[in-house]
Design an enzyme around this catalytic site. Structure first.
Site, PDB file in Angstrom:
ATOM      1  N   GLY A  35      32.047  31.159 -73.824  1.00 52.37           N
ATOM      2  CA  GLY A  35      30.981  31.060 -72.831  1.00 52.37           C
ATOM      3  C   GLY A  35      30.318  29.705 -72.869  1.00 52.37           C
ATOM      4  O   GLY A  35      30.697  28.810 -73.633  1.00 52.37           O
ATOM      5  N   GLY A  36      29.337  29.567 -72.023  1.00 52.74           N
ATOM      6  CA  GLY A  36      28.592  28.320 -71.959  1.00 52.74           C
ATOM      7  C   GLY A  36      27.271  28.540 -71.272  1.00 52.74           C
ATOM      8  O   GLY A  36      27.028  29.586 -70.679  1.00 52.74           O
ATOM      9  N   GLY A  37      26.401  27.561 -71.358  1.00 54.46           N
ATOM     10  CA  GLY A  37      25.085  27.689 -70.744  1.00 54.46           C
ATOM     11  C   GLY A  37      24.480  26.321 -70.533  1.00 54.46           C
ATOM     12  O   GLY A  37      25.163  25.287 -70.611  1.00 54.46           O
ATOM     13  N   GLY A  38      23.156  26.328 -70.288  1.00 51.95           N
ATOM     14  CA  GLY A  38      22.480  25.080 -69.991  1.00 51.95           C
ATOM     15  C   GLY A  38      22.475  24.114 -71.161  1.00 51.95           C
ATOM     16  O   GLY A  38      22.422  22.904 -70.963  1.00 51.95           O
ATOM     17  N   MET A  39      22.520  24.617 -72.393  1.00 51.25           N
ATOM     18  CA  MET A  39      22.439  23.729 -73.541  1.00 51.25           C
ATOM     19  C   MET A  39      23.806  23.404 -74.124  1.00 51.25           C
ATOM     20  O   MET A  39      23.958  22.399 -74.806  1.00 51.25           O
ATOM     21  CB  MET A  39      21.558  24.361 -74.629  1.00 51.25           C
ATOM     22  CG  MET A  39      20.081  24.322 -74.328  1.00 51.25           C
ATOM     23  SD  MET A  39      19.100  24.920 -75.719  1.00 51.25           S
ATOM     24  CE  MET A  39      19.457  23.678 -76.970  1.00 51.25           C
ATOM     25  N   VAL A  48      29.580  28.113 -76.090  1.00 54.58           N
ATOM     26  CA  VAL A  48      29.514  29.163 -77.112  1.00 54.58           C
ATOM     27  C   VAL A  48      30.941  29.468 -77.549  1.00 54.58           C
ATOM     28  O   VAL A  48      31.830  29.676 -76.730  1.00 54.58           O
ATOM     29  CB  VAL A  48      28.840  30.439 -76.565  1.00 54.58           C
ATOM     30  CG1 VAL A  48      28.776  31.509 -77.654  1.00 54.58           C
ATOM     31  CG2 VAL A  48      27.438  30.124 -76.056  1.00 54.58           C
ATOM     32  N   LYS A 104      26.927  28.610 -81.115  1.00 58.18           N
ATOM     33  CA  LYS A 104      26.526  27.878 -79.910  1.00 58.18           C
ATOM     34  C   LYS A 104      26.438  26.393 -80.223  1.00 58.18           C
ATOM     35  O   LYS A 104      25.658  25.962 -81.064  1.00 58.18           O
ATOM     36  CB  LYS A 104      25.182  28.394 -79.400  1.00 58.18           C
ATOM     37  CG  LYS A 104      24.756  27.765 -78.077  1.00 58.18           C
ATOM     38  CD  LYS A 104      23.501  28.444 -77.551  1.00 58.18           C
ATOM     39  CE  LYS A 104      23.110  27.890 -76.192  1.00 58.18           C
ATOM     40  NZ  LYS A 104      21.899  28.565 -75.672  1.00 58.18           N
ATOM     41  N   ASP A 121      14.118  33.467 -69.146  1.00 55.27           N
ATOM     42  CA  ASP A 121      15.379  33.406 -68.392  1.00 55.27           C
ATOM     43  C   ASP A 121      16.098  34.751 -68.423  1.00 55.27           C
ATOM     44  O   ASP A 121      17.307  34.800 -68.653  1.00 55.27           O
ATOM     45  CB  ASP A 121      16.275  32.301 -68.945  1.00 55.27           C
ATOM     46  CG  ASP A 121      17.381  31.892 -67.963  1.00 55.27           C
ATOM     47  OD1 ASP A 121      17.190  32.113 -66.737  1.00 55.27           O
ATOM     48  OD2 ASP A 121      18.411  31.368 -68.403  1.00 55.27           O
TER      49      ASP A 121
END
Length: 396
Positions: A26-30, A33, A48, A146
């Site tokens: 996965g991935g996100g704003g920061m 993962v 992460k 969030d």
């Protein structure tokens, strides 16, 4: 550390001499993962990777490290069955990595992409469990900021149906140093509270609104302000606080309207939301404690569909907004003007049937009971015929 000294992590990369990366999950704003193996404790973890500080100025890199450490501290303060646990903050070449509980799962966003909507009573249970975790977070002075379908995980496999909230990456503790720039709004606009969209500081009431938007999406098939590729246009729409009226939320409608109250002061607390959603999920005679403690399950073939005898709607003020007292929202029963229509609890809106079963279980097969009954009747006749033949033979 210069950009030339930085090695891009990949599968089999060893973080901090302990966490062996397996695959990106996965991935996100920061940052990304990874699924990793903790070689010291011999267990699977989620790691992460904070965005690389390579090429940043020393001040920017220091702020990035501070932000990662802040996320680790905040998440570590919350220990709840329905929140992803934080295990460690590891430093690799001066860069922070957050080590978290690994939960084989799909997010609610992924499930909704497949099914379109979820059954109302199941959405109520998901909401009640997330509200329970956030009640504890708010008591500890932690705001999530969030809450959205992509940050709610539903476990598969051994812990199937377990609900957990994840990604406290932009969460904030009330007594922590503010690390985001003044005037910068962080989060996902479709699930913002109106006051946050207007640039005000988020609060516990903002988390309540975001949870309400998430549950609205799960029952209605889209966020309360609709969908727009232009984030700025959507942000202005959210700031006005004029939601699309719910049409499919049934007995959740009153709770959702209270959570989506434009004025933060008039919204129920997260604890009141938890209790109300648990009541909706349990039904009039159900056990709300079991709703909070039990994993999600889908209806079995012999289980009747969930249908409460009345529909709940919020009382309204002169302005037409849901009335919420200082002790919480006031829900009032509304008599049904016509018999409620009870759809198949796993019927979806975007497709006639899901392409794959949700939570790893097969859809109910209503014809199987009729086939079983016919087989049983046939077997009885066969047995009776055999007895009759035996008696005739004995008499002769």
């Amino acid at each position: 550390m210069s950009a030339s000294d930085y090695r891009v992590p990949g599968p089999d990369y060893l973080v901090a001499g302990r966490y062996r990366l397996r695959s990106k999950i996965g991935g996100g704003g920061m940052g990304a993962v990874w699924l990793a193996h903790d070689t010291l404790l011999d267990r699977e973890v989620a790691v992460k990777q904070v965005l690389s500080v390579a090429g940043m100025t020393e001040d920017s890199a220091a702020q990035m490290r501070q932000r990662a450490m802040r996320e680790g501290r905040i998440a570590a303060r919350l220990s709840h069955r329905n929140a992803i646990a934080m295990h460690d903050v590891a430093l690799e070449s001066g860069e922070p990595w957050l080590v978290m509980e690994y939960l084989p799962s799909r997010s609610v966003a992924e499930i909704l992409h497949q099914t379109g909507t979820l059954p109302v009573h199941q959405v109520a249970q998901i909401g009640a469990q997330i509200a329970d975790a956030m009640t504890e977070a708010h008591t500890a002075g932690i705001l999530h900021r969030d809450i959205k379908p992509g940050n709610i995980l539903i476990a598969e496999g051994r812990n199937a149906g377990l609900v957990k909230l994840t990604d406290f990456g932009i969460s904030r503790s009330k007594d922590d140093v503010q690390l985001t720039q003044t005037g910068v709004i962080t989060g996902t606009p479709a699930y913002f509270a109106p006051e946050v969209a207007r640039g005000e500081d988020p609060s516990e009431a903002s988390d309540v609104y975001s949870l309400g938007s998430t549950l609205f999406t799960a029952t209605e098939g889209e966020p309360p302000f609709g969908i727009d590729d232009n984030s700025l246009v959507l942000l202005h729409r959210v700031a006005r606080g004029e939601i699309n009226p719910p049409k499919r939320s049934g007995q959740l409608e009153g709770a959702l309207l209270a959570m989506l109250e434009p004025s933060p002061a008039r919204r129920p607390t997260m604890a009141e939301v938890r209790d109300r959603l648990a009541q909706v999920a349990a039904g009039d005679n159900g056990n709300t404690a079991m709703i909070l403690a039990s994993p999600l399950d889908r209806p079995s073939p012999g289980r009747p569909p969930h249908r409460p005898p009345t529909r709940r709607i919020p009382t309204t003020t002169e302005s037409g907004l849901p009335a919420v007292t200082s002790s919480g929202p006031r829900w009032q029963d509304a008599a049904q003007t016509h018999p409620p229509v009870t759809p198949d609890p796993w019927q979806v809106t975007q497709h006639s049937q899901p392409s794959a079963p949700v939570f790893g279980l097969q859809p109910p097969q209503p014809q199987s009971r009729h086939l079983g009954l016919a087989a049983a009747v046939f077997l009885v006749f066969v047995v009776l015929a055999a007895i009759a033949i035996t008696l005739i033979a004995v008499i002769r």
